[in-house]
Write a protein that holds these residues in place. Structure first.
Motif, short mmCIF file in Angstrom:
data_model
loop_
_atom_site.label_atom_id
_atom_site.label_comp_id
_atom_site.label_asym_id
_atom_site.label_seq_id
_atom_site.Cartn_x
_atom_site.Cartn_y
_atom_site.Cartn_z
N ASP A 1 -31.20 -3.77 27.21
CA ASP A 1 -30.56 -3.04 26.66
C ASP A 1 -30.51 -4.83 25.39
O ASP A 1 -28.51 -4.91 24.61
N ALA A 2 -30.74 -5.56 25.27
CA ALA A 2 -30.94 -6.68 24.22
C ALA A 2 -31.36 -5.69 23.46
O ALA A 2 -31.61 -6.90 22.81
N GLY A 3 -32.72 -4.70 23.51
CA GLY A 3 -32.96 -4.41 22.06
C GLY A 3 -31.59 -4.17 20.63
O GLY A 3 -31.06 -3.27 21.43
N THR A 4 -32.34 -4.60 19.70
CA THR A 4 -31.12 -3.79 18.48
C THR A 4 -32.28 -3.47 17.28
O THR A 4 -33.29 -3.63 17.04
N GLY A 5 -31.60 -2.09 16.61
CA GLY A 5 -33.26 -1.75 16.06
C GLY A 5 -32.62 -0.43 14.86
O GLY A 5 -31.77 0.42 14.73
N THR A 6 -33.22 0.47 13.88
CA THR A 6 -33.52 1.59 13.66
C THR A 6 -34.86 2.72 13.50
O THR A 6 -35.93 1.82 14.27
N LEU A 7 -34.75 3.20 13.66
CA LEU A 7 -35.34 4.54 13.40
C LEU A 7 -35.20 5.66 13.05
O LEU A 7 -34.37 6.77 13.34
N THR A 8 -36.21 5.47 11.82
CA THR A 8 -36.36 6.43 10.74
C THR A 8 -37.09 7.51 10.28
O THR A 8 -38.61 7.35 10.90
N SER A 9 -36.54 8.71 10.52
CA SER A 9 -38.22 10.36 10.27
C SER A 9 -38.66 10.11 8.83
O SER A 9 -38.04 9.98 8.19
N PRO A 10 -38.89 10.75 9.28
CA PRO A 10 -39.78 11.40 7.55
C PRO A 10 -38.93 12.70 6.86
O PRO A 10 -38.67 13.13 8.19
N GLU A 11 -39.04 12.46 5.66
CA GLU A 11 -37.70 13.19 4.56
C GLU A 11 -38.36 15.21 5.27
O GLU A 11 -39.23 15.51 5.62
N PHE A 12 -37.29 16.02 5.14
CA PHE A 12 -36.91 17.10 6.18
C PHE A 12 -36.18 17.65 5.65
O PHE A 12 -35.47 17.41 4.94
N THR A 13 -36.68 19.21 5.37
CA THR A 13 -35.38 19.99 5.46
C THR A 13 -34.47 20.76 5.86
O THR A 13 -35.94 21.97 6.71
N LEU A 14 -33.75 20.99 6.43
CA LEU A 14 -33.00 22.17 7.18
C LEU A 14 -33.19 23.00 6.08
O LEU A 14 -32.47 23.35 5.25
N ASP A 15 -33.58 24.55 6.95
CA ASP A 15 -33.29 25.68 6.06
C ASP A 15 -32.91 26.90 7.71
O ASP A 15 -33.56 27.26 8.73
N ALA A 16 -31.80 27.07 7.01
CA ALA A 16 -30.94 28.25 8.05
C ALA A 16 -32.19 29.63 8.45
O ALA A 16 -31.99 30.44 9.00
#
Length: 120
Positions: free
Chosen positions: A103-118
């Protein structure tokens, strides 16, 4: 709660350290009844609302995702990590587990760009 012994509520506390869903420690409480042997929670099981998943931009492999910091290591884990209790009940194709380094780790996780299409 109001002095009526027929309306007594019990509180069950559940503490995990480590083992929280997002890593680290967690505490949760449940109210309910207790007969001396069995606790029955007042909570009803969670049922996800009906609908269409518009966010399936990943298949659970996290190809192309970029971790930063120490929470995810070189890539997110998609299941349990060492010293971690069982992880379950997530929604979607996979779990981006941030329990790297306990539980000591911190950070971010970034996804590739995407588009939501209903769609239609």
């Amino acid at each position: 709660m109001d002095g009526n012994k027929k309306k007594t509520k019990w509180v069950l506390l559940v503490n995990l350290n480590p083992g929280g869903i997002t890593g680290g420690s967690v505490n949760q409480y449940f109210t309910g009844t207790y007969d001396g042997k069995r606790f029955v929670s007042d909570d009803k099981p969670y049922v996800a609302p009906p609908g269409r998943d518009l966010g399936s931009f990943d298949d659970g492999t996290y190809d192309g995702w970029t971790p930063d910091g120490t929470a995810f290591g070189t890539a997110p884990a998609t299941g349990n990590l060492p010293d971690q209790s069982g992880v379950s009940e997530w929604v979607g194709a996979g779990l981006a587990n941030s329990f790297n380094g306990r539980d000591a780790g911190t950070g971010t996780l970034t996804s590739p760009e995407f588009t939501l299409d209903a769609g239609s």
